[in-house]
Design a protein around this motif. Sequence first.
Motif, mmCIF file in Angstrom:
data_model
loop_
_atom_site.group_PDB
_atom_site.id
_atom_site.type_symbol
_atom_site.label_atom_id
_atom_site.label_comp_id
_atom_site.label_asym_id
_atom_site.label_seq_id
_atom_site.Cartn_x
_atom_site.Cartn_y
_atom_site.Cartn_z
ATOM 1 N N THR A 143 33.048 -36.112 -18.609
ATOM 2 C CA THR A 143 34.458 -35.716 -18.652
ATOM 3 C C THR A 143 35.005 -35.778 -20.082
ATOM 4 O O THR A 143 34.682 -36.703 -20.832
ATOM 5 C CB THR A 143 35.282 -36.645 -17.732
ATOM 6 N N PHE A 197 37.462 -40.946 -19.685
ATOM 7 C CA PHE A 197 36.998 -41.537 -18.403
ATOM 8 C C PHE A 197 35.553 -42.027 -18.530
ATOM 9 O O PHE A 197 34.760 -41.870 -17.599
ATOM 10 C CB PHE A 197 37.081 -40.523 -17.258
ATOM 11 N N ARG A 248 39.380 -40.708 -5.999
ATOM 12 C CA ARG A 248 39.755 -39.431 -6.656
ATOM 13 C C ARG A 248 38.606 -38.935 -7.505
ATOM 14 O O ARG A 248 38.455 -39.302 -8.657
ATOM 15 C CB ARG A 248 41.031 -39.629 -7.500
ATOM 16 N N ALA A 269 37.330 -32.109 -7.739
ATOM 17 C CA ALA A 269 37.377 -30.893 -6.923
ATOM 18 C C ALA A 269 37.077 -31.085 -5.431
ATOM 19 O O ALA A 269 36.196 -30.419 -4.889
ATOM 20 C CB ALA A 269 36.417 -29.856 -7.521
ATOM 21 N N ASP A 274 38.828 -30.050 -2.910
ATOM 22 C CA ASP A 274 39.102 -28.804 -2.163
ATOM 23 C C ASP A 274 37.913 -27.853 -2.272
ATOM 24 O O ASP A 274 37.499 -27.224 -1.298
ATOM 25 C CB ASP A 274 40.352 -28.102 -2.723
HETATM 26 C C1 LIG Z 1 37.245 -45.004 -11.884
HETATM 27 C C2 LIG Z 1 36.754 -43.737 -12.474
HETATM 28 C C3 LIG Z 1 35.666 -43.770 -13.333
HETATM 29 C C4 LIG Z 1 35.185 -42.594 -13.900
HETATM 30 N N1 LIG Z 1 34.104 -42.662 -14.741
HETATM 31 C C5 LIG Z 1 33.600 -41.531 -15.273
HETATM 32 C C6 LIG Z 1 32.450 -41.554 -16.120
HETATM 33 O O1 LIG Z 1 31.860 -42.597 -16.388
HETATM 34 N N2 LIG Z 1 31.995 -40.386 -16.614
HETATM 35 C C7 LIG Z 1 32.617 -39.202 -16.362
HETATM 36 O O2 LIG Z 1 32.147 -38.179 -16.838
HETATM 37 N N3 LIG Z 1 33.724 -39.136 -15.594
HETATM 38 C C8 LIG Z 1 34.226 -40.266 -15.032
HETATM 39 N N4 LIG Z 1 35.337 -40.210 -14.234
HETATM 40 C C9 LIG Z 1 36.031 -38.932 -14.069
HETATM 41 C C10 LIG Z 1 35.623 -38.236 -12.780
HETATM 42 O O3 LIG Z 1 34.301 -37.776 -12.869
HETATM 43 C C11 LIG Z 1 36.522 -37.043 -12.515
HETATM 44 O O4 LIG Z 1 36.700 -36.293 -13.653
HETATM 45 C C12 LIG Z 1 37.855 -37.475 -12.020
HETATM 46 O O5 LIG Z 1 37.702 -38.485 -11.066
HETATM 47 C C13 LIG Z 1 38.529 -36.254 -11.454
HETATM 48 O O6 LIG Z 1 39.544 -36.656 -10.587
HETATM 49 P P1 LIG Z 1 40.763 -35.708 -10.309
HETATM 50 O O7 LIG Z 1 41.395 -36.224 -9.054
HETATM 51 O O8 LIG Z 1 41.605 -35.575 -11.513
HETATM 52 O O9 LIG Z 1 40.000 -34.331 -9.950
HETATM 53 P P2 LIG Z 1 40.394 -32.843 -9.993
HETATM 54 O O10 LIG Z 1 39.124 -32.088 -9.853
HETATM 55 O O11 LIG Z 1 41.290 -32.488 -11.146
HETATM 56 O O12 LIG Z 1 41.212 -32.713 -8.641
HETATM 57 C C14 LIG Z 1 42.606 -33.003 -8.517
HETATM 58 C C15 LIG Z 1 43.185 -32.031 -7.490
HETATM 59 O O13 LIG Z 1 43.207 -30.705 -8.051
HETATM 60 C C16 LIG Z 1 42.423 -29.813 -7.262
HETATM 61 N N5 LIG Z 1 41.770 -28.875 -8.172
HETATM 62 C C17 LIG Z 1 40.662 -29.071 -8.925
HETATM 63 N N6 LIG Z 1 40.390 -27.980 -9.646
HETATM 64 C C18 LIG Z 1 41.345 -27.082 -9.355
HETATM 65 C C19 LIG Z 1 41.632 -25.747 -9.798
HETATM 66 N N7 LIG Z 1 40.856 -25.149 -10.690
HETATM 67 N N8 LIG Z 1 42.712 -25.113 -9.280
HETATM 68 C C20 LIG Z 1 43.516 -25.712 -8.393
HETATM 69 N N9 LIG Z 1 43.327 -26.974 -7.943
HETATM 70 C C21 LIG Z 1 42.244 -27.629 -8.418
HETATM 71 C C22 LIG Z 1 41.445 -30.708 -6.507
HETATM 72 O O14 LIG Z 1 40.906 -30.128 -5.347
HETATM 73 C C23 LIG Z 1 42.349 -31.916 -6.215
HETATM 74 O O15 LIG Z 1 43.189 -31.652 -5.130
HETATM 75 C C24 LIG Z 1 35.829 -41.362 -13.627
HETATM 76 C C25 LIG Z 1 36.924 -41.333 -12.743
HETATM 77 C C26 LIG Z 1 37.374 -42.492 -12.161
HETATM 78 C C27 LIG Z 1 38.545 -42.434 -11.232
#
Ligand SMILES: Cc1cc2nc3c(=O)[nH]c(=O)nc-3n(C[C@H](O)[C@H](O)[C@H](O)COP(=O)(O)OP(=O)(O)OC[C@H]3O[C@@H](n4cnc5c(N)ncnc54)[C@H](O)[C@@H]3O)c2cc1C
Length: 389
Positions: A139, A162, A362, A365, A367
């Motif tokens: 990320t 992240f 969380r 993606a 959805d």
């Molecule tokens: C505790 C924790 C540790 C983590 N550690 C790491 C790590 O070590 N390395 C790493 O690489 N990452 C890490 N991550 C990041 C993780 O891999 C994801 O990037 C992050 O959890 C994405 O969550 P999000 O809810 O923002 O997802 P999103 O994909 O942004 O989803 C949020 C909402 O938006 C919707 N959505 C997504 N894409 C679209 C679109 N194009 N159009 C419309 N709607 C959309 C989804 O369906 C969902 O409803 C970590 C996350 C957490 C919470």
Amino acid sequence: MQAFLNDPASNLADPPKCDGNSVLAGAARVADLAASLAPARDADGAFPAEEVRALADAGLLALPLPPTLGGYGAGGEALGSLLLLDVLRRIGRGSLPLGRLYEGHVNAWRLILRHGGPARARRLAADARAGMLFAVWNTEGSDPLRLLPEGDCYRLEGAKTFASGAGDVYRPLVTARLPDGSVRMLVVRFDAPHDDRVDLSGWRVSGMRASRSGRLDFTGLRVATDDLIGDPGDYAREPDFSAGAWRFAAVHLGGVEALAEAVRNHLRRTGRGEDPHQLARLGRMATATETARLWLNEAARLAAIDAVAPDRLIARVHLARLAVERAALDTLELAHRAVGVQAFMASSPLDRLTRDLQLYLRQPAPDRALATAAAFVLNADEPLGDLWC
Ligand SMILES: Cc1cc2nc3c(=O)[nH]c(=O)nc-3n(C[C@H](O)[C@H](O)[C@H](O)COP(=O)(O)OP(=O)(O)OC[C@H]3O[C@@H](n4cnc5c(N)ncnc54)[C@H](O)[C@@H]3O)c2cc1C
């Protein structure tokens, strides 16, 4: 994977035998330690260093390594996948932040073994056996990681966000973009503290604090061609990329089990368990956790069988991941109704378990995961009830 396991050059003189019971007993010990330390780790900037050492002492950092490299090969075939599932679930039950870190380590090794080649895997395996935690950091934010050719090596510019374990993980596998736009994987080898590169100011979160999922700036670091893993595009290569989701879902499930266990303890302690409404809630929680476990068991087993068609596997894992999410959301609601306001007191274990689980659920993606799985169901030829047999 198989080709590498048979590589004679990688043979250790005396590879360890995989004893599933002792692996699980080790995981249970680490989980107990993690659970006892979890309240103290629920603070900004915390990191479960003692628990990571316990993972190493129990041989669990070597679990995903093949026996020829001093590991147990868990995850490379169906039985090993089920063992790995139980280990991830147990560690998650003890502590979701520790489970997150351990899942990243397992994921990194999956990628190294799949794409790294025997010689590189052999070198890095020595670090894992010595107790070093690996991670996968993909990320990124407004300053994405770039890999700039410079003579016979590369210079890194940009940052990862992240990044779980930022500053405490010395062997992260990261993705970085070359000037031609292609994405490569590489293992960055930190050999000294590098806190000056870490920014935790963006990791002010309600839960998962001890996962230390901050920002890490790689600008100016040099890496050798030999640190690159696989070919361009390998990181997101299917079906591994999507099918690997069962592993984080296994950690989630551990968190769901811990929450349900905390409710059961509360009901016993307060003498409220015999009430029919409370019994009904406990029964629904038991159904939810077991449903999630059954979904995951099958997803983990199929993910280790190369002959399964990629679109079927991906659909199955997406649905399993979402079944776990559903079980978690239902259990959270049931737990709060069962315990009431006491569940939100800072002194209650339910408070931390809730915050950790809600945040860690969380994942990217959701959805798209459901839509992709549903499209597979829509277009498959088999009767619906036979789709997964
Ligand atoms: C505790 C924790 C540790 C983590 N550690 C790491 C790590 O070590 N390395 C790493 O690489 N990452 C890490 N991550 C990041 C993780 O891999 C994801 O990037 C992050 O959890 C994405 O969550 P999000 O809810 O923002 O997802 P999103 O994909 O942004 O989803 C949020 C909402 O938006 C919707 N959505 C997504 N894409 C679209 C679109 N194009 N159009 C419309 N709607 C959309 C989804 O369906 C969902 O409803 C970590 C996350 C957490 C919470």
